[in-house]
Motif scaffolding. Structure first.
Motif, PDB file in Angstrom:
ATOM      1  N   PRO A  28       0.778  -1.236   0.000  1.00 60.46           N
ATOM      2  CA  PRO A  28       0.000   0.000   0.000  1.00 60.46           C
ATOM      3  C   PRO A  28       0.814   1.294   0.000  1.00 60.46           C
ATOM      4  CG  PRO A  28       0.101  -0.889   2.219  1.00 60.46           C
ATOM      5  CD  PRO A  28       0.844  -1.858   1.340  1.00 60.46           C
ATOM      6  N   HIS A  29       2.145   1.210  -0.004  1.00 66.61           N
ATOM      7  CA  HIS A  29       2.951   2.417   0.144  1.00 66.61           C
ATOM      8  C   HIS A  29       3.734   2.760  -1.121  1.00 66.61           C
ATOM      9  CE1 HIS A  29       1.877   2.126   4.320  1.00 66.61           C
ATOM     10  NE2 HIS A  29       2.490   0.952   4.436  1.00 66.61           N
ATOM     11  N   GLY A  30       3.267   2.314  -2.269  1.00 71.88           N
ATOM     12  CA  GLY A  30       3.940   2.589  -3.530  1.00 71.88           C
ATOM     13  C   GLY A  30       2.926   2.638  -4.649  1.00 71.88           C
ATOM     14  N   SER A  31       3.429   2.482  -5.869  1.00 70.60           N
ATOM     15  CA  SER A  31       2.553   2.531  -7.040  1.00 70.60           C
ATOM     16  C   SER A  31       2.121   1.142  -7.488  1.00 70.60           C
ATOM     17  CB  SER A  31       3.278   3.236  -8.195  1.00 70.60           C
ATOM     18  OG  SER A  31       4.455   2.516  -8.550  1.00 70.60           O
ATOM     19  N   ASP A  32       2.209   0.166  -6.590  1.00 69.77           N
ATOM     20  CA  ASP A  32       1.954  -1.228  -6.945  1.00 69.77           C
ATOM     21  C   ASP A  32       0.578  -1.451  -7.561  1.00 69.77           C
ATOM     22  OD1 ASP A  32       3.903  -0.861  -4.776  1.00 69.77           O
ATOM     23  OD2 ASP A  32       4.197  -3.016  -4.960  1.00 69.77           O
ATOM     24  N   ALA A  33      -0.412  -0.730  -7.094  1.00 64.85           N
ATOM     25  CA  ALA A  33      -1.766  -0.912  -7.608  1.00 64.85           C
ATOM     26  C   ALA A  33      -1.915  -0.418  -9.041  1.00 64.85           C
ATOM     27  CB  ALA A  33      -2.763  -0.174  -6.720  1.00 64.85           C
ATOM     28  N   GLU A  34      -0.930   0.350  -9.518  1.00 64.84           N
ATOM     29  CA  GLU A  34      -1.029   0.963 -10.845  1.00 64.84           C
ATOM     30  C   GLU A  34      -0.026   0.401 -11.841  1.00 64.84           C
ATOM     31  OE1 GLU A  34      -0.137   4.927  -9.790  1.00 64.84           O
ATOM     32  OE2 GLU A  34      -1.808   5.099  -8.365  1.00 64.84           O
ATOM     33  N   GLU A  35       0.840  -0.512 -11.406  1.00 66.56           N
ATOM     34  CA  GLU A  35       1.937  -0.968 -12.253  1.00 66.56           C
ATOM     35  C   GLU A  35       1.877  -2.476 -12.488  1.00 66.56           C
ATOM     36  OE1 GLU A  35       4.052   1.147 -13.471  1.00 66.56           O
ATOM     37  OE2 GLU A  35       3.784   2.913 -12.206  1.00 66.56           O
ATOM     38  N   PRO A  36       2.312  -2.938 -13.680  1.00 65.82           N
ATOM     39  CA  PRO A  36       2.512  -4.377 -13.869  1.00 65.82           C
ATOM     40  C   PRO A  36       3.542  -4.891 -12.871  1.00 65.82           C
ATOM     41  CG  PRO A  36       2.675  -3.193 -15.951  1.00 65.82           C
ATOM     42  CD  PRO A  36       2.668  -2.162 -14.873  1.00 65.82           C
ATOM     43  N   PHE A  37       3.363  -6.127 -12.438  1.00 63.31           N
ATOM     44  CA  PHE A  37       4.247  -6.642 -11.390  1.00 63.31           C
ATOM     45  C   PHE A  37       5.710  -6.667 -11.826  1.00 63.31           C
ATOM     46  CE2 PHE A  37       5.920 -10.246  -8.743  1.00 63.31           C
ATOM     47  CZ  PHE A  37       5.893  -9.545  -7.546  1.00 63.31           C
ATOM     48  N   ALA A  38       5.982  -6.865 -13.103  1.00 62.86           N
ATOM     49  CA  ALA A  38       7.369  -6.850 -13.576  1.00 62.86           C
ATOM     50  C   ALA A  38       8.041  -5.522 -13.250  1.00 62.86           C
ATOM     51  CB  ALA A  38       7.426  -7.111 -15.079  1.00 62.86           C
ATOM     52  N   ASP A  39       7.300  -4.417 -13.346  1.00 65.28           N
ATOM     53  CA  ASP A  39       7.857  -3.107 -13.029  1.00 65.28           C
ATOM     54  C   ASP A  39       8.147  -2.978 -11.534  1.00 65.28           C
ATOM     55  OD1 ASP A  39       7.475  -2.623 -15.686  1.00 65.28           O
ATOM     56  OD2 ASP A  39       6.040  -0.991 -15.436  1.00 65.28           O
ATOM     57  N   ILE A  40       7.326  -3.614 -10.708  1.00 64.16           N
ATOM     58  CA  ILE A  40       7.548  -3.576  -9.262  1.00 64.16           C
ATOM     59  C   ILE A  40       8.805  -4.371  -8.901  1.00 64.16           C
ATOM     60  CG2 ILE A  40       6.580  -4.188  -7.017  1.00 64.16           C
ATOM     61  CD1 ILE A  40       5.213  -1.809  -8.537  1.00 64.16           C
ATOM     62  N   VAL A  41       8.997  -5.514  -9.539  1.00 66.86           N
ATOM     63  CA  VAL A  41      10.210  -6.306  -9.287  1.00 66.86           C
ATOM     64  C   VAL A  41      11.447  -5.496  -9.665  1.00 66.86           C
ATOM     65  CG1 VAL A  41      11.449  -8.438  -9.829  1.00 66.86           C
ATOM     66  CG2 VAL A  41       8.946  -8.468  -9.654  1.00 66.86           C
ATOM     67  N   TRP A  42      11.378  -4.822 -10.793  1.00 67.88           N
ATOM     68  CA  TRP A  42      12.490  -3.949 -11.202  1.00 67.88           C
ATOM     69  C   TRP A  42      12.706  -2.851 -10.180  1.00 67.88           C
ATOM     70  CZ3 TRP A  42      12.287   1.299 -12.036  1.00 67.88           C
ATOM     71  CH2 TRP A  42      13.444   1.881 -12.546  1.00 67.88           C
ATOM     72  N   TRP A  43      11.613  -2.253  -9.687  1.00 67.41           N
ATOM     73  CA  TRP A  43      11.718  -1.155  -8.729  1.00 67.41           C
ATOM     74  C   TRP A  43      12.395  -1.610  -7.441  1.00 67.41           C
ATOM     75  CZ3 TRP A  43      11.455   3.937  -8.468  1.00 67.41           C
ATOM     76  CH2 TRP A  43      11.360   4.539  -7.204  1.00 67.41           C
ATOM     77  N   VAL A  44      12.026  -2.794  -6.950  1.00 70.95           N
ATOM     78  CA  VAL A  44      12.647  -3.316  -5.732  1.00 70.95           C
ATOM     79  C   VAL A  44      14.151  -3.490  -5.950  1.00 70.95           C
ATOM     80  CG1 VAL A  44      12.777  -5.309  -4.190  1.00 70.95           C
ATOM     81  CG2 VAL A  44      10.547  -4.388  -4.844  1.00 70.95           C
ATOM     82  N   ASN A  45      14.544  -3.971  -7.110  1.00 68.83           N
ATOM     83  CA  ASN A  45      15.974  -4.112  -7.401  1.00 68.83           C
ATOM     84  C   ASN A  45      16.685  -2.772  -7.327  1.00 68.83           C
ATOM     85  OD1 ASN A  45      15.564  -6.818  -7.800  1.00 68.83           O
ATOM     86  ND2 ASN A  45      16.371  -6.868  -9.890  1.00 68.83           N
ATOM     87  N   GLN A  46      16.100  -1.720  -7.924  1.00 68.00           N
ATOM     88  CA  GLN A  46      16.794  -0.441  -7.913  1.00 68.00           C
ATOM     89  C   GLN A  46      16.815   0.144  -6.497  1.00 68.00           C
ATOM     90  OE1 GLN A  46      15.919   3.025  -7.726  1.00 68.00           O
ATOM     91  NE2 GLN A  46      13.879   2.527  -6.937  1.00 68.00           N
ATOM     92  N   GLU A  47      15.798  -0.131  -5.689  1.00 66.86           N
ATOM     93  CA  GLU A  47      15.836   0.302  -4.292  1.00 66.86           C
ATOM     94  C   GLU A  47      17.000  -0.367  -3.555  1.00 66.86           C
ATOM     95  OE1 GLU A  47      13.177   2.157  -1.921  1.00 66.86           O
ATOM     96  OE2 GLU A  47      13.807   3.182  -3.746  1.00 66.86           O
ATOM     97  N   LEU A  48      17.157  -1.670  -3.761  1.00 69.52           N
ATOM     98  CA  LEU A  48      18.250  -2.392  -3.123  1.00 69.52           C
ATOM     99  C   LEU A  48      19.602  -1.903  -3.628  1.00 69.52           C
ATOM    100  CD1 LEU A  48      19.394  -4.630  -1.354  1.00 69.52           C
ATOM    101  CD2 LEU A  48      18.890  -6.261  -3.179  1.00 69.52           C
ATOM    102  N   LEU A  49      19.710  -1.668  -4.925  1.00 72.17           N
ATOM    103  CA  LEU A  49      20.980  -1.220  -5.496  1.00 72.17           C
ATOM    104  C   LEU A  49      21.366   0.164  -5.000  1.00 72.17           C
ATOM    105  CD1 LEU A  49      20.355  -2.519  -9.108  1.00 72.17           C
ATOM    106  CD2 LEU A  49      22.297  -3.198  -7.672  1.00 72.17           C
ATOM    107  N   HIS A  50      20.431   1.096  -5.022  1.00 72.92           N
ATOM    108  CA  HIS A  50      20.854   2.457  -4.671  1.00 72.92           C
ATOM    109  C   HIS A  50      20.996   2.643  -3.166  1.00 72.92           C
ATOM    110  CE1 HIS A  50      16.654   4.222  -4.071  1.00 72.92           C
ATOM    111  NE2 HIS A  50      17.326   5.003  -3.260  1.00 72.92           N
ATOM    112  N   HIS A  51      20.125   2.017  -2.364  1.00 71.93           N
ATOM    113  CA  HIS A  51      20.312   2.119  -0.912  1.00 71.93           C
ATOM    114  C   HIS A  51      21.526   1.295  -0.471  1.00 71.93           C
ATOM    115  CE1 HIS A  51      16.976   4.638   0.050  1.00 71.93           C
ATOM    116  NE2 HIS A  51      16.070   3.803  -0.438  1.00 71.93           N
ATOM    117  N   GLY A  52      21.778   0.181  -1.149  1.00 73.12           N
ATOM    118  CA  GLY A  52      22.983  -0.587  -0.827  1.00 73.12           C
ATOM    119  C   GLY A  52      24.250   0.209  -1.075  1.00 73.12           C
ATOM    120  N   ALA A  53      24.277   0.974  -2.179  1.00 77.97           N
ATOM    121  CA  ALA A  53      25.435   1.819  -2.464  1.00 77.97           C
ATOM    122  C   ALA A  53      25.578   2.919  -1.416  1.00 77.97           C
ATOM    123  CB  ALA A  53      25.306   2.419  -3.858  1.00 77.97           C
ATOM    124  N   GLU A  54      24.441   3.498  -0.991  1.00 76.76           N
ATOM    125  CA  GLU A  54      24.491   4.536   0.046  1.00 76.76           C
ATOM    126  C   GLU A  54      25.035   3.962   1.353  1.00 76.76           C
ATOM    127  OE1 GLU A  54      20.524   6.947  -1.557  1.00 76.76           O
ATOM    128  OE2 GLU A  54      20.383   5.507   0.101  1.00 76.76           O
TER     129      GLU A  54
END
Length: 213
Positions: A172-198
């Motif tokens: 409920p805290h993102g755009s999941d209700a509006e996006e194909p699930f493949a886009d959400i999987v991609w989004w989670v990856n970029q969250e992990l990548l950029h926060h991991g780098a930080e």
């Protein structure tokens, strides 16, 4: 017995990226070595400590705090449950955004992964108010690892049709209700990548600041 679902090729690529980023961050937090990106084993300065976890490089950081201490600067609430919480505020968020500590970033990742896993292949009911916030470095790393494992497990039952389904994840805290699930999987990856780098950069800064002082 129902045969296991074959992993769709486009999901397999995203899973491989997720696995590499997850393993790299876990090793960066715990040691004794990590893959620097070229396959070579690079030494890590030991497991994350509580002092490093809560280190505030600049004044006014958002962090993870004891609930009895209340929210930090410009925060209006402490997210999560248990004796510790993560600085938060309702929309519109403060501007410019507060600098966030390693503890805040790791807690954010752990919560996001656990909640998205639940809203993909679990009860689809877990909320931030029911998600415990870790109160120490070791527990925070364990919470991240548990969230990452839960998210990966949730992906193993996903097929091609699910990847194209809008709202397949009900987080409920993102755009999941509006996006194909493949886009959400991609989004989670970029969250992990950029926060991991930080998080990796904060470890480097903490090490060098401690050495100078």
């Amino acid at each position: 017995m129902t045969p296991p679902t074959a992993t769709p090729p486009r999901l397999a690529l995203l899973l491989a990226q997720f696995d590499f980023a997850r393993e790299r961050l876990t090793a960066r937090l715990s040691g004794p070595v990590m893959d620097s990106g070229d396959g070579a084993a690079t030494a890590v300065d030991g497991p994350l400590t509580d002092g490093e976890w809560l280190w505030e490089p600049v004044p006014g950081c958002w962090s993870v705090r004891r609930r009895t201490d209340g929210p930090g600067p410009r925060a209006t609430a402490l997210a999560g449950c248990g004796p510790w919480g993560r600085d938060a505020a309702a929309y519109p968020h403060p501007w410019p955004p507060p600098f966030t500590t390693l503890a805040w970033r790791l807690s954010h990742l752990a919560e996001m992964l656990a909640l998205r896993a639940d809203h993909t292949a679990g009860s689809r009911s877990l909320t931030r108010d029911r998600h415990p916030v870790a109160g120490g470095a070791a527990d925070a790393v364990a919470a991240f690892e548990a969230g990452a494992a839960a998210w990966r497990d949730a992906l193993l039952g996903v097929d091609e049709a699910a990847l194209d389904t809008v709202g397949y994840c009900t987080y409920p805290h993102g755009s999941d209700a509006e996006e194909p699930f493949a886009d959400i999987v991609w989004w989670v990856n970029q969250e992990l990548l950029h926060h991991g780098a930080e998080i990796a950069l904060l470890r480097d800064l903490y090490r060098d600041t401690a050495a100078r002082s």
